[in-house]
Design a protein around this motif. Sequence first.
Motif, PDB file in Angstrom:
ATOM      1  N   LYS A 159      11.163  13.890  15.414  1.00  0.00           N
ATOM      2  CA  LYS A 159      10.584  15.140  15.373  1.00  0.00           C
ATOM      3  C   LYS A 159       9.463  15.283  14.084  1.00  0.00           C
ATOM      4  N   VAL A 160       8.638  14.227  14.471  1.00  0.00           N
ATOM      5  CA  VAL A 160       7.382  13.962  13.438  1.00  0.00           C
ATOM      6  C   VAL A 160       6.030  13.938  14.365  1.00  0.00           C
ATOM      7  N   PRO A 161       4.935  14.369  14.295  1.00  0.00           N
ATOM      8  CA  PRO A 161       3.879  14.265  14.626  1.00  0.00           C
ATOM      9  C   PRO A 161       3.044  13.099  13.891  1.00  0.00           C
ATOM     10  N   GLY A 162       2.423  12.225  14.567  1.00  0.00           N
ATOM     11  CA  GLY A 162       1.587  11.305  13.946  1.00  0.00           C
ATOM     12  C   GLY A 162       1.540   9.972  14.523  1.00  0.00           C
ATOM     13  N   ARG A 163       1.667   8.728  13.918  1.00  0.00           N
ATOM     14  CA  ARG A 163       1.711   7.352  14.339  1.00  0.00           C
ATOM     15  C   ARG A 163       2.732   6.509  13.897  1.00  0.00           C
ATOM     16  N   LYS A 164       3.005   5.568  14.504  1.00  0.00           N
ATOM     17  CA  LYS A 164       3.917   4.565  14.142  1.00  0.00           C
ATOM     18  C   LYS A 164       3.474   3.309  13.863  1.00  0.00           C
ATOM     19  N   ARG A 165       3.969   2.688  12.631  1.00  0.00           N
ATOM     20  CA  ARG A 165       3.639   1.503  12.079  1.00  0.00           C
ATOM     21  C   ARG A 165       4.703   0.369  12.556  1.00  0.00           C
ATOM     22  N   HIS A 166       4.352  -0.736  12.984  1.00  0.00           N
ATOM     23  CA  HIS A 166       5.228  -1.739  13.232  1.00  0.00           C
ATOM     24  C   HIS A 166       4.927  -3.127  12.264  1.00  0.00           C
ATOM     25  N   ILE A 167       5.976  -3.578  11.714  1.00  0.00           N
ATOM     26  CA  ILE A 167       5.784  -4.655  10.527  1.00  0.00           C
ATOM     27  C   ILE A 167       7.011  -5.595  10.690  1.00  0.00           C
ATOM     28  N   ALA A 168       6.719  -6.612  10.360  1.00  0.00           N
ATOM     29  CA  ALA A 168       7.861  -7.794  10.192  1.00  0.00           C
ATOM     30  C   ALA A 168       7.950  -8.205   8.850  1.00  0.00           C
ATOM     31  N   THR A 169       9.135  -8.421   8.602  1.00  0.00           N
ATOM     32  CA  THR A 169       9.318  -8.770   7.037  1.00  0.00           C
ATOM     33  C   THR A 169      10.098  -9.946   6.988  1.00  0.00           C
ATOM     34  N   ASP A 170      10.135 -10.390   5.513  1.00  0.00           N
ATOM     35  CA  ASP A 170      10.984 -11.503   5.448  1.00  0.00           C
ATOM     36  C   ASP A 170      12.445 -10.939   5.066  1.00  0.00           C
ATOM     37  N   THR A 171      13.461 -11.667   4.471  1.00  0.00           N
ATOM     38  CA  THR A 171      14.491 -11.119   3.915  1.00  0.00           C
ATOM     39  C   THR A 171      14.556 -10.252   2.771  1.00  0.00           C
ATOM     40  N   LEU A 172      13.449 -10.556   2.050  1.00  0.00           N
ATOM     41  CA  LEU A 172      12.993  -9.906   0.582  1.00  0.00           C
ATOM     42  C   LEU A 172      12.292  -8.693   0.961  1.00  0.00           C
ATOM     43  N   GLY A 173      11.990  -8.577   2.020  1.00  0.00           N
ATOM     44  CA  GLY A 173      11.049  -7.414   2.318  1.00  0.00           C
ATOM     45  C   GLY A 173       9.619  -7.516   2.067  1.00  0.00           C
ATOM     46  N   LEU A 174       9.070  -8.518   1.940  1.00  0.00           N
ATOM     47  CA  LEU A 174       7.743  -8.858   1.939  1.00  0.00           C
ATOM     48  C   LEU A 174       7.204  -9.103   3.296  1.00  0.00           C
ATOM     49  N   LEU A 175       6.048  -8.578   3.460  1.00  0.00           N
ATOM     50  CA  LEU A 175       5.248  -8.593   4.793  1.00  0.00           C
ATOM     51  C   LEU A 175       4.967  -9.978   5.159  1.00  0.00           C
ATOM     52  N   LEU A 176       5.444 -10.188   6.661  1.00  0.00           N
ATOM     53  CA  LEU A 176       5.040 -11.363   7.127  1.00  0.00           C
ATOM     54  C   LEU A 176       4.001 -11.048   8.330  1.00  0.00           C
ATOM     55  N   ALA A 177       4.117  -9.960   9.105  1.00  0.00           N
ATOM     56  CA  ALA A 177       3.089  -9.606   9.927  1.00  0.00           C
ATOM     57  C   ALA A 177       3.144  -8.103  10.226  1.00  0.00           C
ATOM     58  N   VAL A 178       1.798  -7.447  10.634  1.00  0.00           N
ATOM     59  CA  VAL A 178       1.744  -6.037  10.924  1.00  0.00           C
ATOM     60  C   VAL A 178       1.122  -6.114  12.440  1.00  0.00           C
ATOM     61  N   ALA A 179       1.669  -5.109  13.146  1.00  0.00           N
ATOM     62  CA  ALA A 179       1.242  -4.866  14.604  1.00  0.00           C
ATOM     63  C   ALA A 179      -0.271  -4.785  14.650  1.00  0.00           C
ATOM     64  N   VAL A 180      -1.079  -5.407  15.539  1.00  0.00           N
ATOM     65  CA  VAL A 180      -2.516  -5.205  15.312  1.00  0.00           C
ATOM     66  C   VAL A 180      -2.721  -3.843  15.310  1.00  0.00           C
ATOM     67  N   THR A 181      -2.231  -2.958  16.190  1.00  0.00           N
ATOM     68  CA  THR A 181      -2.885  -1.612  16.184  1.00  0.00           C
ATOM     69  C   THR A 181      -1.737  -0.613  15.778  1.00  0.00           C
ATOM     70  N   VAL A 182      -1.868   0.311  15.113  1.00  0.00           N
ATOM     71  CA  VAL A 182      -1.164   1.488  14.865  1.00  0.00           C
ATOM     72  C   VAL A 182      -0.968   2.477  16.093  1.00  0.00           C
ATOM     73  N   THR A 183       0.280   2.635  16.418  1.00  0.00           N
ATOM     74  CA  THR A 183       0.105   3.386  17.788  1.00  0.00           C
ATOM     75  C   THR A 183       0.986   4.937  17.325  1.00  0.00           C
ATOM     76  N   ALA A 184       0.316   5.808  18.450  1.00  0.00           N
ATOM     77  CA  ALA A 184       0.750   7.132  18.661  1.00  0.00           C
ATOM     78  C   ALA A 184       2.225   7.245  18.492  1.00  0.00           C
TER      79      ALA A 184
ATOM     80  N   MET B 226       2.783  -7.119  -4.615  1.00  0.00           N
ATOM     81  CA  MET B 226       3.271  -8.724  -4.916  1.00  0.00           C
ATOM     82  C   MET B 226       2.582  -9.094  -5.890  1.00  0.00           C
ATOM     83  N   SER B 227       1.476  -8.741  -6.300  1.00  0.00           N
ATOM     84  CA  SER B 227       0.722  -9.359  -7.413  1.00  0.00           C
ATOM     85  C   SER B 227       1.117  -8.635  -8.795  1.00  0.00           C
ATOM     86  N   ARG B 228       1.518  -7.308  -8.607  1.00  0.00           N
ATOM     87  CA  ARG B 228       2.328  -6.872  -9.829  1.00  0.00           C
ATOM     88  C   ARG B 228       3.551  -7.588 -10.010  1.00  0.00           C
TER      89      ARG B 228
END
Length: 162
Positions: free
Chosen positions: A19-44, A149-151
């Motif tokens: 029940k939220v208007p906006g966009r979805k973000r799709h990411i892939a992380t490792d087991t620590l939660g660090l970013l591995l990949a982001v979907a090329v487009t953020v979708t409705a 990650m730098s912090r």
Amino acid sequence: MRAAATVPAASRGYDGGKKVPGRKRHIATDTLGLLLAVAVTVTAANIGDRDAAAGLPMRLRRLHRDIPLVWADGGYTGSLVGWCRDKLALTLEIVKRTDDMAGFVVLPRRWVAERTFAWLINSRRLARDYETLPATSEPMIRWSMVTRMSRRLGRPRSAGRY
């Protein structure tokens, strides 16, 4: 993710489940939660997870060839599992809720990606989707994770830890 008023209506949608208007973000992380990949487009938000994240496993496979197993949300069930197995030689294991669960329940492995989204929301620019073009959300996500990650790397170690 809720979208700001400046986001064009053509790239926004309404997620009936949350029940939220906006966009979805799709990411892939490792087991620590660090970013591995982001979907090329953020979708409705009204686009289903299966349809929206089809490019994410391909990108993950291209960037990280050594990953054999991916845990995913229940929204990614269906033909995406077979497609990942057949085309990418990637095992996509769905982490689902059982029918007897009531209310909020922490699911194994799924909380890692949710925690990463919480880290991203700490960045003021990502607390709400302000980007007019969906393609500019990806660099903002990457920048937020670089900062995080730098912090973490720059933090002094305590005496008791190695």
